[in-house]
Design a protein around this motif. Structure first.
Motif: not given
Length: 293
Positions: A267-293
């Protein structure tokens, strides 16, 4: 690694609860496997936020990591968890644990033996969620003929948050999975699995034990600087494999190392000062997740 590792992201309680919907929807739409929520004192309640996130989404699993057992009567915890599991079948994952002892002291809920309390709570909670009538007279947990009227219709997992060796062994023998904190390196994860397996062996358990681990992660502008500040705030060493900063490839590599060490879900834990929490979740699903399949 025989099966693809599950991937999640954290909605930090440092964000106000009205920000949860945008992050949950982003996680759901992105293909992310799981969204995890925290019940840190005195920010946001884990059950209320989980129910809201589940209602706003369609497919993403929602985990609570974790509910401090000193704050909850086990019957009340079982009722709340049963509602989540019945209303959103297969999509809720709830973890219980000691809680931060200083916070427990602030509310008058600190106990002399947190380990005994957690073991008694886990034993009663799992039996209640299985639909059993429970009578028990423990040091802390006392029930007299308690049975849920609406238990989950199918078996559900109960995870335990664990860090020290005794709690890891307890999780192995008394829980269905273990949640590990950010800063857990692959080597520490292997050591944790050894303690978990020792507890499982002592209890004669052969079922699958799910291991979930947080990974402190920063991506995008100023990722390295934000990660350095977050390391300091969490008192994490500046060492390899403790956290990761970079793009999707770098993050996926760090996830794979934890998966190879025994993690079922990272589970990716963002920093407390991440400027875009929704973008972080989208990054995890759209960009990182396909690389693990």
């Amino acid at each position: 690694m025989s099966d693809p590792v599950g991937l999640g992201a954290v909605f930090l309680p440092q964000l106000p609860p009205e920000r949860l919907r945008e992050v949950a929807v982003a996680a759901d739409r992105s293909g992310l496997d799981e969204l995890w929520l925290w019940e840190d004192c005195f920010f946001e309640g884990g059950v209320a936020t989980a129910a809201a996130a589940l209602a706003w989404t369609e497919r993403v699993r929602v985990g609570v990591g974790l509910l401090p057992v000193p704050l909850r009567n086990v019957a009340a915890a079982a009722m709340d968890m049963a509602v989540l599991h019945r209303t959103f079948p297969g999509r809720a994952e709830v973890t219980v644990g000691h809680g931060v002892q200083a916070w427990m002291g602030q509310v008058g809920a600190r106990h002399a033996s947190p380990l005994t309390l957690l073991e008694e709570h886990l034993g009663a909670l799992r039996r209640l969620l299985a639909g059993e009538e429970v009578t028990t007279e423990g040091r802390y947990v006392r029930l007299d003929g308690v049975r849920l009227e609406w238990p989950p219709p199918a078996p559900v997992r109960v995870l335990a948050g664990a860090e020290g060796p005794k709690t890891l062994e307890l999780s192995g023998r008394a829980a269905d999975g273990t949640l590990l904190v950010a800063g857990t390196t692959p080597d520490r994860l292997r050591q944790a699995r050894e303690r978990i397996d020792a507890g499982r062996e002592a209890a004669g358990r052969t079922d699958h034990h799910r291991v979930v681990v947080y990974l402190l992660t920063a991506t995008g502008p100023d990722a390295a600087d934000r990660l350095a500040r977050s390391r300091t705030s969490w008192d994490l060493p500046d060492a390899e494999d403790v956290a990761v900063a970079g793009g999707a490839e770098q993050v996926a590599d760090a996830v794979r190392r934890l998966a190879d060490a025994g993690a079922d879900v990272v589970v990716l834990q963002p920093t407390a000062d991440d400027p875009d929490p929704a973008g972080f979740a989208a990054f995890a699903g759209e960009q990182v997740r396909p690389l693990l399949a």
